[in-house]
Design a protein around this motif. Structure first.
Motif, mmCIF file in Angstrom:
data_model
loop_
_atom_site.group_PDB
_atom_site.id
_atom_site.type_symbol
_atom_site.label_atom_id
_atom_site.label_comp_id
_atom_site.label_asym_id
_atom_site.label_seq_id
_atom_site.Cartn_x
_atom_site.Cartn_y
_atom_site.Cartn_z
ATOM 1 N N PHE A 199 0.953 -1.157 0.086
ATOM 2 C CA PHE A 199 -0.069 -0.047 0.059
ATOM 3 C C PHE A 199 0.794 1.149 -0.042
ATOM 4 N N THR A 200 0.363 2.506 -0.362
ATOM 5 C CA THR A 200 1.034 3.579 -0.544
ATOM 6 C C THR A 200 0.170 4.507 0.369
ATOM 7 N N ARG A 201 1.106 5.315 1.206
ATOM 8 C CA ARG A 201 0.446 6.315 1.990
ATOM 9 C C ARG A 201 1.834 7.234 2.653
ATOM 10 N N ASP A 202 1.268 8.395 3.031
ATOM 11 C CA ASP A 202 2.254 9.431 3.504
ATOM 12 C C ASP A 202 2.822 8.875 4.756
ATOM 13 N N VAL A 203 4.232 9.184 5.061
ATOM 14 C CA VAL A 203 4.376 9.173 6.498
ATOM 15 C C VAL A 203 4.816 10.301 7.025
ATOM 16 N N LEU A 204 4.121 10.571 8.147
ATOM 17 C CA LEU A 204 4.460 11.896 9.004
ATOM 18 C C LEU A 204 4.699 11.552 10.322
ATOM 19 N N LEU A 205 5.886 12.187 10.765
ATOM 20 C CA LEU A 205 6.267 11.718 12.166
ATOM 21 C C LEU A 205 6.635 13.166 12.767
ATOM 22 N N ASN A 206 6.243 13.368 14.198
ATOM 23 C CA ASN A 206 6.682 14.506 14.776
ATOM 24 C C ASN A 206 6.219 15.646 14.245
ATOM 25 N N SER A 207 5.043 15.606 13.186
ATOM 26 C CA SER A 207 4.576 16.841 12.626
ATOM 27 C C SER A 207 3.706 17.730 13.473
ATOM 28 N N ASP A 208 2.845 17.167 14.122
ATOM 29 C CA ASP A 208 1.724 17.824 14.960
ATOM 30 C C ASP A 208 1.227 16.927 15.924
ATOM 31 N N GLU A 209 0.339 17.275 16.897
ATOM 32 C CA GLU A 209 -0.166 16.531 18.202
ATOM 33 C C GLU A 209 -0.756 15.080 17.564
ATOM 34 N N ASN A 210 -0.980 15.011 16.241
ATOM 35 C CA ASN A 210 -1.602 13.647 15.953
ATOM 36 C C ASN A 210 -0.692 12.695 15.326
ATOM 37 N N HIS A 211 0.670 13.176 15.346
ATOM 38 C CA HIS A 211 1.706 12.373 14.612
ATOM 39 C C HIS A 211 2.961 12.536 15.384
ATOM 40 N N GLY A 212 3.010 11.234 15.975
ATOM 41 C CA GLY A 212 4.238 11.057 17.106
ATOM 42 C C GLY A 212 5.558 10.599 16.641
ATOM 43 N N GLU A 213 6.069 10.129 17.435
ATOM 44 C CA GLU A 213 7.695 9.804 16.821
ATOM 45 C C GLU A 213 7.738 8.336 16.262
ATOM 46 N N PHE A 214 6.776 7.638 16.598
ATOM 47 C CA PHE A 214 6.517 6.262 16.115
ATOM 48 C C PHE A 214 5.218 5.956 15.487
ATOM 49 N N LEU A 215 5.490 5.283 14.137
ATOM 50 C CA LEU A 215 4.310 4.945 13.359
ATOM 51 C C LEU A 215 4.250 3.416 13.223
ATOM 52 N N CYS A 216 3.102 2.771 13.921
ATOM 53 C CA CYS A 216 3.043 1.410 14.047
ATOM 54 C C CYS A 216 1.966 0.872 13.136
ATOM 55 N N TYR A 217 2.262 -0.138 12.418
ATOM 56 C CA TYR A 217 1.189 -0.938 11.811
ATOM 57 C C TYR A 217 1.094 -2.256 12.128
#
Length: 156
Positions: free
Chosen positions: A95-113
């Motif tokens: 799948f293709t999607r954007d990866v945003l980390l540490n960008s705002d209050e909804n995007h922390g430093e870990f993205l977990c799938y």
């Protein structure tokens, strides 16, 4: 030492553990974070996520995600990947999607799938560690070093 072009690091947090032939779905988690681990802001558009199932396992069109903020010790955003956006070709799920980390209050430093595997009939009992996970940009350049995924068929 990671390649200087690698912006992200992948890690499998746990393994799917299942019984072959039971038709069940067994989930596991893969997470990613920025390299170095400094809380740097990451805003990568159109990241191709490719996962290859370990031997004896197949995919289900299920993928969920959540962002984790370790400073707050909480999940700060979550959702599911649209099943129509998930492609399964043989052992590969993409799948293709954007990866945003540490960008705002909804995007922390870990993205977990959280992904779901299905044990296949006749799968060998034991641990299979020949699956893979990798992230590339739209041009195919690696954003994270490819890692191996493992899952366990319990014969009991």
């Amino acid at each position: 030492m990671p390649n200087s072009t690698h912006k992200l690091k992948l890690l499998q947090e746990n393994a799917a553990v299942g019984h072959y032939g039971d038709g069940g779905l067994y989930s596991f988690t893969v997470d990613l974070h920025a390299i170095p681990d400094t809380g740097a802001k990451i805003d990568e558009k159109g990241v191709v996520h490719t996962f290859e199932a370990p031997a004896g396992w197949g995919w289900n069109k299920y993928a969920a995600y959540y962002y984790y903020n370790s400073k707050k010790q909480q999940v700060v955003g979550s959702g599911t990947i649209d099943p129509g956006a998930i492609k399964i070709e043989g052992k590969k799920l993409t799948f293709t999607r954007d990866v945003l980390l540490n960008s705002d209050e909804n995007h922390g430093e870990f993205l977990c799938y959280n992904l779901a595997l299905v044990p296949q009939d006749g799968a060998e009992e034991g641990t299979q560690h020949d699956g893979t996970a990798m992230l590339t940009d739209a041009k195919g350049a690696e954003l994270a070093k490819k890692i191996f995924l493992y899952a366990i068929i319990d014969g009991s």
